[in-house]
Design a protein around this motif. Sequence first.
Motif, short mmCIF file in Angstrom:
data_model
loop_
_atom_site.label_atom_id
_atom_site.label_comp_id
_atom_site.label_asym_id
_atom_site.label_seq_id
_atom_site.Cartn_x
_atom_site.Cartn_y
_atom_site.Cartn_z
N LYS A 54 59.59 -5.98 36.88
CA LYS A 54 59.05 -5.66 38.21
C LYS A 54 58.37 -6.87 38.85
CE LYS A 54 60.09 -1.25 37.74
NZ LYS A 54 60.43 -1.17 36.31
N TYR A 55 57.75 -7.72 38.04
CA TYR A 55 57.07 -8.89 38.59
C TYR A 55 56.92 -9.94 37.49
CZ TYR A 55 52.83 -7.18 36.25
OH TYR A 55 51.92 -6.75 35.33
N LEU A 122 64.66 -10.50 39.56
CA LEU A 122 63.21 -10.40 39.46
C LEU A 122 62.52 -10.84 40.75
CD1 LEU A 122 60.90 -9.60 37.63
CD2 LEU A 122 60.88 -11.91 36.69
N ASP A 123 63.01 -11.91 41.36
CA ASP A 123 62.41 -12.36 42.62
C ASP A 123 62.60 -11.32 43.72
OD1 ASP A 123 61.48 -14.71 41.58
OD2 ASP A 123 63.23 -15.90 42.16
N ALA A 130 58.98 -5.04 47.41
CA ALA A 130 57.60 -4.87 47.89
C ALA A 130 57.57 -4.76 49.41
CB ALA A 130 56.75 -6.04 47.42
N ARG A 131 58.43 -5.53 50.09
CA ARG A 131 58.51 -5.46 51.55
C ARG A 131 59.00 -4.08 51.99
NH1 ARG A 131 61.93 -5.73 55.68
NH2 ARG A 131 63.74 -5.82 54.30
N LEU A 132 60.02 -3.55 51.29
CA LEU A 132 60.52 -2.22 51.61
C LEU A 132 59.47 -1.15 51.34
CD1 LEU A 132 64.20 -2.36 50.25
CD2 LEU A 132 63.45 -2.35 52.64
N ARG A 133 58.73 -1.31 50.26
CA ARG A 133 57.66 -0.36 49.94
C ARG A 133 56.62 -0.34 51.06
NH1 ARG A 133 53.60 -1.41 46.13
NH2 ARG A 133 53.36 -3.35 47.33
N ASN A 134 56.24 -1.54 51.53
CA ASN A 134 55.27 -1.63 52.62
C ASN A 134 55.82 -1.01 53.92
OD1 ASN A 134 53.58 -2.94 50.84
ND2 ASN A 134 54.08 -5.00 51.60
N ARG A 135 57.11 -1.22 54.17
CA ARG A 135 57.75 -0.64 55.37
C ARG A 135 57.76 0.89 55.26
NH1 ARG A 135 61.66 -2.09 59.25
NH2 ARG A 135 61.78 -0.32 60.70
N PHE A 136 58.04 1.38 54.06
CA PHE A 136 58.03 2.83 53.83
C PHE A 136 56.65 3.41 54.12
CE2 PHE A 136 57.14 6.24 50.65
CZ PHE A 136 58.01 7.20 51.12
N LEU A 155 45.66 -4.37 42.80
CA LEU A 155 46.84 -5.07 42.32
C LEU A 155 47.78 -4.01 41.77
CD1 LEU A 155 48.13 -7.86 41.81
CD2 LEU A 155 47.10 -7.80 39.53
N ARG A 156 48.98 -3.90 42.34
CA ARG A 156 49.87 -2.80 41.96
C ARG A 156 51.31 -3.27 41.88
NH1 ARG A 156 50.64 0.84 47.43
NH2 ARG A 156 50.52 -0.86 48.93
N LEU A 157 52.15 -2.43 41.28
CA LEU A 157 53.57 -2.74 41.14
C LEU A 157 54.22 -2.83 42.52
CD1 LEU A 157 54.48 -0.30 38.22
CD2 LEU A 157 54.18 -2.77 38.07
N PRO A 158 55.23 -3.69 42.68
CA PRO A 158 55.84 -3.88 44.00
C PRO A 158 56.68 -2.71 44.47
CG PRO A 158 57.02 -5.16 42.35
CD PRO A 158 55.81 -4.61 41.67
N ASN A 159 57.02 -1.79 43.55
CA ASN A 159 57.95 -0.72 43.90
C ASN A 159 57.30 0.65 43.96
OD1 ASN A 159 57.56 -0.66 41.05
ND2 ASN A 159 59.39 0.62 40.87
N THR A 160 55.99 0.74 43.78
CA THR A 160 55.33 2.04 43.64
C THR A 160 54.24 2.24 44.68
OG1 THR A 160 55.74 1.98 41.25
CG2 THR A 160 54.09 3.54 42.02
#
Length: 478
Positions: A54-55, A122-123, A130-136, A155-160
């Motif tokens: 994830k990161y 990974l990148d 993370a960008r899609l998560r923020n857009r969601f 500090l959190r996972l980029p997909n959750t």
Amino acid sequence: VEELKSLINPRTALISITMAQGLTGVIQPIEEIQKIAQEREVLLHLEASNAFGKYHFTFDADYLTFSGDKIHAPIGTGGLFAKKNVPLVPLILGGNSLRGGTLDTQALHALNAACHKSALHLDAMSLEVARLRNRFEQEVMGLVPDAKILFKNSLRLPNTTVISFPFVHQEALHYFLRKQNIETVLGGNSTQHLYHLLHHIDPLVATCALSFSLSRMTTLEEVLLAASKIGEIVQKIRSPKMFPAQTMTYSLPLNKKIREKIDRPRFMGTLQEKEGMRLVIGEERGFTLYWLVDLLDGVIADARYQVFGPVAFYAIGEIASELVMRKNIAQASRITADLIDGPYGFPKEASSIINQVILAIDTAVSQCSDIDCRTDDYEMTPIELDLDENPSGIPGWEEFPKEKKLHIIEEVINKEIRPYVELDDGGVKVVELKENDLLISYQGSCTTCHSATGSTLTAIQKILRAKVYPRLSVIPQL
């Protein structure tokens, strides 16, 4: 971190910690924890299933484990890293390696391929997902302005992400989103259920929260579609036509006894048909109960429930399920709102919820009219003992006139005793009060069972002594 330090003592052999919480996405301060373990000379194990792939991270732990299904490998695969010269004992003995038995080489090849792909992407996972998560999150907030994004500043996972929707119960939203092919996460067992992870922060927020996870294959179109569906369903659930009075009952003040029922659920879930039993399902607007009823005598052998609605529903479901366990259908039909509410003291606004549960019970009972309910062998209804109100009795009791004493005794019996006796198709009547001897007429479905009758009379005496006067003696009229 400070709490972790306080837990370490000279006998501590191993610290085992999850790098990132899968439901909330919160990442632990691993560097600080590694430093503490090294300073205290304690072995450290990192469970990295949710963080792996994830990161980018580095680690200096003694052990690290991960599960393959979190990176699209077959379920049951995983990996273990261990430093040289650290203790490592195989769970499965045999052979010349660290694991006995035949290895599942096909699954291990699949795990290798999944790790390779995970490393390549990974990148993208760290940045694009993370960008899609923020857009969601932005889209959801635009459609549901009063929604609350939890742990946004952690500090959190980029997909959750975890989002709470006021006045929308998490299970109701989870149910309707699944019907739209949108998967959300509530968690597994009671300790890892999202509500139990969050209720110490805010029980109301925890009741209305869902966890959402994206993968490296999630697209912008899917994110926008999911957000729009969430907005539609939230408005639908909030409509009074779906859950009448729901918005009034979400923020009810609930006492400690009720909270304990919510925090330690015993009967939540469903049941399956069993031989010699009838599976009975009673439904009423957001509440579903499940009973396994013995076809021979109508005894309810097991009970479960599911809830889409206010948090008070959970406590009422627990109480109702506990009341019907090992009772027959005839007894279950006598359960009243007073019997559920009496020992617990629900706010008056919860009366509509209690009535919904009573209606669900009535629906279930109606499905068993053809079953013969025997009354010669059943478990007596236990009278709830709450003896903390007046440990020394009512002040001035000895000076009260007889009429006032009888009135007080009748009030206690009506509230604390009679509903339970009536559940067993019985009754209790005050005959006479002489000094501190109370003569009562008691009758139940099981008066031929002397041990059951005796235990009920003992419970009646304990309640009256605790709530009225400690020297009262209950004498049955023969």
